[in-house]
Design a protein around this motif. Sequence first.
Motif, PDB file in Angstrom:
ATOM      1  N   ALA A 240       0.835  -1.212   0.000  1.00 25.06           N
ATOM      2  CA  ALA A 240       0.000   0.000   0.000  1.00 25.06           C
ATOM      3  C   ALA A 240       0.865   1.255   0.000  1.00 25.06           C
ATOM      4  O   ALA A 240       0.587   2.233  -0.712  1.00 25.06           O
ATOM      5  CB  ALA A 240      -0.920  -0.018   1.214  1.00 25.06           C
ATOM      6  N   LYS A 241       1.937   1.238   0.796  1.00 20.58           N
ATOM      7  CA  LYS A 241       2.826   2.403   0.843  1.00 20.58           C
ATOM      8  C   LYS A 241       3.490   2.648  -0.500  1.00 20.58           C
ATOM      9  O   LYS A 241       3.584   3.774  -0.994  1.00 20.58           O
ATOM     10  CB  LYS A 241       3.872   2.166   1.932  1.00 20.58           C
ATOM     11  CG  LYS A 241       4.770   3.370   2.168  1.00 20.58           C
ATOM     12  CD  LYS A 241       5.712   3.089   3.328  1.00 20.58           C
ATOM     13  CE  LYS A 241       6.615   4.285   3.586  1.00 20.58           C
ATOM     14  NZ  LYS A 241       7.563   4.002   4.708  1.00 20.58           N
ATOM     15  N   ALA A 242       3.928   1.541  -1.133  1.00 19.51           N
ATOM     16  CA  ALA A 242       4.558   1.680  -2.451  1.00 19.51           C
ATOM     17  C   ALA A 242       3.561   2.200  -3.476  1.00 19.51           C
ATOM     18  O   ALA A 242       3.890   3.045  -4.330  1.00 19.51           O
ATOM     19  CB  ALA A 242       5.137   0.337  -2.882  1.00 19.51           C
ATOM     20  N   ALA A 243       2.300   1.713  -3.404  1.00 17.01           N
ATOM     21  CA  ALA A 243       1.277   2.179  -4.342  1.00 17.01           C
ATOM     22  C   ALA A 243       0.998   3.666  -4.133  1.00 17.01           C
ATOM     23  O   ALA A 243       0.842   4.443  -5.101  1.00 17.01           O
ATOM     24  CB  ALA A 243      -0.002   1.366  -4.158  1.00 17.01           C
ATOM     25  N   ALA A 244       0.936   4.106  -2.852  1.00 21.04           N
ATOM     26  CA  ALA A 244       0.696   5.530  -2.575  1.00 21.04           C
ATOM     27  C   ALA A 244       1.850   6.382  -3.091  1.00 21.04           C
ATOM     28  O   ALA A 244       1.654   7.463  -3.692  1.00 21.04           O
ATOM     29  CB  ALA A 244       0.511   5.746  -1.077  1.00 21.04           C
ATOM     30  N   THR A 245       3.078   5.935  -2.892  1.00 19.39           N
ATOM     31  CA  THR A 245       4.245   6.677  -3.387  1.00 19.39           C
ATOM     32  C   THR A 245       4.230   6.780  -4.907  1.00 19.39           C
ATOM     33  O   THR A 245       4.497   7.840  -5.489  1.00 19.39           O
ATOM     34  CB  THR A 245       5.521   5.979  -2.911  1.00 19.39           C
ATOM     35  OG1 THR A 245       5.487   5.843  -1.490  1.00 19.39           O
ATOM     36  CG2 THR A 245       6.755   6.777  -3.318  1.00 19.39           C
ATOM     37  N   ASP A 246       3.892   5.660  -5.560  1.00 19.30           N
ATOM     38  CA  ASP A 246       3.818   5.684  -7.031  1.00 19.30           C
ATOM     39  C   ASP A 246       2.723   6.645  -7.510  1.00 19.30           C
ATOM     40  O   ASP A 246       2.891   7.371  -8.502  1.00 19.30           O
ATOM     41  CB  ASP A 246       3.548   4.275  -7.556  1.00 19.30           C
ATOM     42  CG  ASP A 246       4.703   3.343  -7.270  1.00 19.30           C
ATOM     43  OD1 ASP A 246       5.826   3.854  -7.037  1.00 19.30           O
ATOM     44  OD2 ASP A 246       4.480   2.108  -7.283  1.00 19.30           O
ATOM     45  N   ASN A 247       1.586   6.690  -6.789  1.00 18.91           N
ATOM     46  CA  ASN A 247       0.481   7.580  -7.174  1.00 18.91           C
ATOM     47  C   ASN A 247       0.887   9.049  -7.035  1.00 18.91           C
ATOM     48  O   ASN A 247       0.631   9.890  -7.912  1.00 18.91           O
ATOM     49  CB  ASN A 247      -0.735   7.269  -6.316  1.00 18.91           C
ATOM     50  CG  ASN A 247      -1.991   7.943  -6.841  1.00 18.91           C
ATOM     51  OD1 ASN A 247      -2.002   8.484  -7.953  1.00 18.91           O
ATOM     52  ND2 ASN A 247      -3.057   7.923  -6.059  1.00 18.91           N
ATOM     53  N   ASP A 248       1.567   9.385  -5.904  1.00 15.57           N
ATOM     54  CA  ASP A 248       2.032  10.760  -5.706  1.00 15.57           C
ATOM     55  C   ASP A 248       3.026  11.157  -6.777  1.00 15.57           C
ATOM     56  O   ASP A 248       3.000  12.268  -7.319  1.00 15.57           O
ATOM     57  CB  ASP A 248       2.665  10.900  -4.312  1.00 15.57           C
ATOM     58  CG  ASP A 248       1.629  10.693  -3.212  1.00 15.57           C
ATOM     59  OD1 ASP A 248       0.420  10.813  -3.511  1.00 15.57           O
ATOM     60  OD2 ASP A 248       2.037  10.396  -2.067  1.00 15.57           O
TER      61      ASP A 248
END
Length: 310
Positions: A240-248
């Motif tokens: 989830a953290k990696a997905a949020a970072t990729d989205n930002d």
Amino acid sequence: MGERKVLNKYYPPDFDPSLIPRARKPKDSQQTVRMMMPMTCQCSACGEYIMAGKKFNSKKETVDGEDYLGISVFRFYMKCPRCSSQFTIKTDPENADYRAEWGCTRNFEPWKEDRRADERETEEDAEEIDAMKALENRTKQSRREMDILDALSEIRALNARNSKLSVDDVLAMQRKGVEKETELDADQARRAFEAARQSTTAAASGAAKDDSSDEDEGDRLERLTAEKKKQREAAAAEAAKAAATDNDTTLAADDKRKRPSSGEQVAAKKSRVLPIAVKPKAAAAVTKKPTNAMASLLGAYGSDDDSDSD
């Protein structure tokens, strides 16, 4: 039409006789055998003479613990044809004959004595011809005599020892024997109780070990399950953290791509031309003169209207 008496049977190519199960029978089982009486005997109950060659449905069994040079001895159970009392006979592999065991007596057979006499004469003749055969026979006879003498000496020593004993000594020996047997019985009982107690203790300790091992196994499974659950949660959080970072990162890149740079903004300001508002001039009233054709037409229409009014 097939053959009525089949002598040869068909065996398939994959036939394996070793796979055929064998019937397991107990060792002390009796078999029903149809046989003839091998000798003449007399029933001990009713005195009936049973001649050799009489047929019987006998029960055959193997005698336990009795053989001759590895050859088994068989016992046959038969019934008297007159009184139906049971009698038994056994095989005698040493003499290649039968002998009466119980319930009957064998009749005297003089031809057997004659045959034995002939065998003795044959042995004597063989000894006269063969010196080695004579030596072997003398050795066997001397050995047999020595065994007989040893047995007689043991019997004489036992009789001599018993002759010196009095009644009190005999009673004392009997009491000692009874006491010894009692001690042996008590010792055997004590050993049996100790063995039973040890087996019970071992069984209880084994059960406790099994229970503890079961508990340890359960705890280990619970611990492994909790660790796997924590690993799954940590992996989900990292994902989830990696997905949020990729989205930002994606949003920032899009915003940067949409937003122009400072140089582009200055060029756009310079190239921008402000629109000039121009007021439209008032249209002058232009009166056009009608042409000749139009004037004639108007005059025609005007004359018509005047005539109508009149």
